[in-house]
Design an enzyme around this catalytic site. Structure first.
Site, PDB file in Angstrom:
ATOM      1  N   ASP A 264      -6.312   1.884  -7.707  1.00  0.00           N
ATOM      2  CA  ASP A 264      -6.167   1.001  -6.556  1.00  0.00           C
ATOM      3  C   ASP A 264      -5.576   1.893  -5.463  1.00  0.00           C
ATOM      4  OD1 ASP A 264      -5.086  -2.469  -6.319  1.00  0.00           O
ATOM      5  OD2 ASP A 264      -5.826  -1.079  -4.804  1.00  0.00           O
TER       6      ASP A 264
HETATM    7  C1  GLC Z   1      -5.555  -3.053  -2.048  1.00  0.00           C
HETATM    8  C2  GLC Z   1      -6.037  -4.016  -3.107  1.00  0.00           C
HETATM    9  C3  GLC Z   1      -7.435  -3.740  -3.609  1.00  0.00           C
HETATM   10  C4  GLC Z   1      -8.280  -3.227  -2.463  1.00  0.00           C
HETATM   11  C5  GLC Z   1      -7.719  -1.878  -2.061  1.00  0.00           C
HETATM   12  C6  GLC Z   1      -8.488  -1.278  -0.874  1.00  0.00           C
HETATM   13  O1  GLC Z   1      -4.251  -2.641  -2.325  1.00  0.00           O
HETATM   14  O2  GLC Z   1      -5.169  -4.189  -4.230  1.00  0.00           O
HETATM   15  O3  GLC Z   1      -7.950  -4.972  -4.140  1.00  0.00           O
HETATM   16  O4  GLC Z   1      -9.626  -3.096  -2.884  1.00  0.00           O
HETATM   17  O5  GLC Z   1      -6.345  -1.933  -1.741  1.00  0.00           O
HETATM   18  O6  GLC Z   1      -8.235  -2.030   0.270  1.00  0.00           O
END
Ligand code: GLC
Length: 750
Positions: A264
């Site tokens: 993430d």
């Molecule tokens: C965020 C979210 C994830 C998302 C990523 C990119 O922290 O947890 O779901 O796809 O960052 O924005």
């Protein structure tokens, strides 16, 4: 002589350049020369492919992978989110806009119980991903609805792993039909937002295997996503992005996943541990990760094989992407056509929870007193990375008017003014109002009594918004605010005194309390956060143009604390309590309820709920034939005929639950093992539905043996219109079967 030398030189030079060209040709990445490219890459090039990079090709995209021009390796583009592509709608230097379609949110899609519908939605959504130049959509979000207060539940599907997994698999298939990728997230056990970066989810292996991993297992095996996104949190003491047992042994060795795993958007210090665990791509990517990986390669703490394994998977991913294939994206997807898809999907998914004395459908020409600030400030989607930059979110005033209703104009103007004031406040303050605490304007009883006389029906829109980074609260969120309660009581009293009906529309991103007030109103319609066109779908259902066919993908409990997980969810504990340095439900969360989540708990323990899992009403009625259940070489095949016994066309979802033979492991009294939705049946029309369940799908997880086990004996097969509305049953004998798996997920007690 000179001439000869010159000729030889010329030939030599030509030979050299054509050799160089040949080398150059073989050094360009193709689908069939990944190994060759891998062997030609320097260490620096290999490491650079494992760490996200910066890019500007698609403003608003969440992240990129890095380009290696020398080898013909392009950068690729990664962008959110589950309800539609999330990119900046406007760009410097052009009047062209880049709006995307706000489709129904995942909880509403799951309410359709229709994987084909979900695939239709994401086929359109995936076209926007392709045409706006993105390679991977960072979706579907699919963590289980462990507790109603999780802030991101609107991005997720259900409390049940089968429904969740089947929806996610359909979602993936639709997106990837466009030749772009998906990223099933957040793997795994990201079931709360409080302290999501560090929270340690402590979960038994049985609850993990049967619930929190089971939906991902189905999505991986039946959807075949290009990528998986590991979650921020820990699982049994170890960050999931560093958990080899999770990312390599279970995900790849057991489930056969052959794509890439990305973090993430935040890499823990243990970058090297993440790479070794099987986390191929570090997003969003910083120099420090490159430095750490280079140092590890030089020190040998990451082997050449491990490095090449991850780089190989990155190359195999890249050669699938539109960017690698040189796709000339248009930046002009057909948003009009997609809006039609979004509206239709909402129509097929919205749930009718209450309809006393056939209050609905209305005639469509009524004079309507439309109450609630949310009737104007309508929530199409939730907040955070799951949001979509749409051109417009249709609100209930627009939709009801377009549907042919006549609004009480004074009341409508009142709410428009309230909304305008809210917007002006945001402008003056220079910051958006936190709508999770937006207060509902109160209306006097005198005014309501006058409106009850002047109008034919009251429609009250109640709204709840939430999203990434924070969980919801019980007070004034799960429960009604005092103003909302007073408004409902006054409207109910005045309209019923005037012989008029009251309809409530729940434009909410998660479950709320309903038991204490539902008796005040005559009908309740649940569109969740239905996307940019969802208000039209609500209006069409209110006027009977559409017969609702959605069903609950989770339980509505009577009280928040009735949920078994509530004792171990952030809201329950004051953040400062707990042992020094360790705050329960913040630093760690004990999934002490184990497998007893949602209906598994309520149905087994006969605990009353406000609305049960799988529940949803229709404007027509259905009968179920005597089912046939026949054992086959691996499990059983069930068939049942559904007939529309009412006066209007409609669709019915049949839910197949199984009660396992007693003895052995303690099990839920029934578990969802299959479901099927009829086509639109005309009055009197029938359809035979066929559902197959494998022996493996009947298995429960035995921690002692680290194995899935299907016990021998007689299984009861229940066919229901909801988990507690069983229409007919059958039985089937099964032989004992077992499937051993690796014990690599750690234990909550560690
Ligand atoms: C965020 C979210 C994830 C998302 C990523 C990119 O922290 O947890 O779901 O796809 O960052 O924005």
């Amino acid at each position: 002589m000179k001439k000869t030398c010159f000729t030889i030189l010329l030939c030599f030079a030509w030979g050299l350049s054509s050799y160089a060209q040949t080398i150059q040709q073989t050094l360009t990445l193709r689908e069939d020369n990944v190994e060759e490219i891998l062997n030609a890459m320097t260490i620096e090039e290999k490491v650079s492919l494992l760490v996200g990079g910066l890019g500007s090709l698609v403003p608003g995209a969440a992240g990129y992978t890095r380009e290696i021009e020398r080898l013909g390796i392009p950068m690729t583009v990664l962008a959110d989110g589950p309800a539609g592509l999330r990119i900046q709608p406007k760009r410097e230097g052009t009047d062209q806009t880049f709006y995307c379609t706000g489709f129904p949110t995942s909880t509403l899609l799951a309410s359709s119980w229709d994987p084909e519908l979900v695939e239709t939605v994401t086929t359109a959504m995936g076209n926007e991903v392709l045409e706006y130049g993105v390679d991977v959509l960072l979706a579907p979000g699919m963590n289980l609805h462990r507790n109603p207060l999780c802030g991101r539940n609107f991005e997720y599907y259900s409390e049940d792993p089968l429904l969740s997994g089947k929806m996610a698999a359909a979602y993936v298939r639709g997106i990837q039909k466009n030749g772009v990728g998906t990223s099933v997230k957040h793997f795994a056990a990201n079931n709360q937002e409080t302290n999501r970066l560090e929270n340690d989810a402590r979960i038994s292996n049985r609850a993990l295997r049967e619930l929190y991993l089971k939906n991902f297992e189905i999505a991986i095996k039946e959807g075949k996503p290009w990528t998986v996104m590991s979650s921020y949190n820990k699982l049994n003491g170890e960050y999931t992005q560093q958990k080899h047992g999770l990312l390599t042994t279970v995900l790849r060795d057991e489930w056969g996943f052959d794509g890439i795993v990305m973090t993430d958007w935040g890499v823990k210090d243990g970058t090297v541990k993440s790479a070794k665990a099987g986390n191929d791509l570090m997003e969003p990517g910083r120099q420090v990760e490159i430095d750490r990986l280079l140092a590890a390669v030089n020190e040998g703490t990451i082997s050449q094989e491990e490095l090449d394994r991850n780089v190989r998977r990155m190359l195999q991913y890249i050669v699938k992407t539109p960017h690698f294939k040189g796709y000339k994206f248009s930046n002009k997807p057909d948003l009009k056509a997609h809006a039609v898809v979004a509206r239709k999907a909402a129509e097929e998914s919205i749930i009718l929870l209450r309809n006393e004395c056939n209050t609905l459908p209305l005639k469509g020409s009524e004079k309507v007193a439309l109450y609630g600030l949310t009737s104007v400030d309508f929530f199409g989607i939730g907040t955070g990375s799951g949001e979509v930059n749409t051109k417009h979110i249709v609100n209930m005033q627009e939709a009801m008017t377009e549907a042919g209703f006549t609004l009480d104009e004074n009341l409508a103007e009142f709410y428009r003014t309230c909304y305008a004031t809210q917007s002006a406040t945001e402008k003056m303050e220079g910051s958006a109002i936190d709508k999770r605490h937006r207060s509902e304007p109160l209306i006097s009883v005198k005014a309501i009594e006058r409106q009850a006389k002047d109008n034919d029906v009251a429609v009250v829109v109640l709204g709840r918004i939430a999203g990434e980074g924070a969980d919801r609260a019980v007070k004034d969120d799960f429960e009604l605010t005092s103003i909302e309660r007073e408004l409902l009581q006054n409207i109910s009293m005045s309209y019923h005194k005037a012989g008029k009906k009251v309809v409530v529309v729940l434009n909410i991103v998660g479950v709320i309390e309903t038991a204490s007030w539902k008796h005040l109103v005559d009908a309740i319609v649940l569109p969740w956060a239905p996307g940019q066109e969802g208000a039209h779908a609500v209006a069409d259902i209110l006027k009977g143009k559409v017969n609702p066919s959605g069903k609950l993908p989770m339980t509505f409990p009577i009280n928040y604390m009735d949920m078994p997980s509530s004792k171990n969810f952030p809201y329950y504990w004051d953040m400062t309590k707990g042992r020094k340095g360790e705050r329960p439900n913040v630093d760690y969360t004990d999934y002490a309820e184990g497998i007893w989540v949602g209906y598994r708990y309520f149905q087994t323990n006969n605990v009353e709920v406000s609305y049960p899992f799988g529940y949803g009403l229709s404007y027509t009625t259905f009968s179920y034939s005597k089912p046939k259940v026949k054992a086959d070489k691996d499990g059983f095949v069930a068939t049942i005929t559904v007939t529309n016994t009412g006066k209007v066309a409609g669709r019915e979802v049949v839910e197949l639950y199984v009660a396992t033979p007693s003895g052995g492991l303690e099990k839920p009294s029934r578990e969802l093992k299959a479901f099927a939705k009829t086509k639109l049946l005309a009055p009197g029309e029938s359809e035979t539905l066929t559902m197959k369940v494998s022996a493996y799908e009947l298995a429960s997880f035995n921690e002692e043996h680290s194995a899935w086990e299907t016990a021998a004996g007689t299984y009861e097969v229940l066919f229901g219109s909801s988990v507690s509305d069983i229409r007919c049953t059958a039985t089937c004998k099964m032989k004992a079967r077992s499937w051993e798996v690796h014990d690599v997920l750690g234990n909550p007690k560690e």
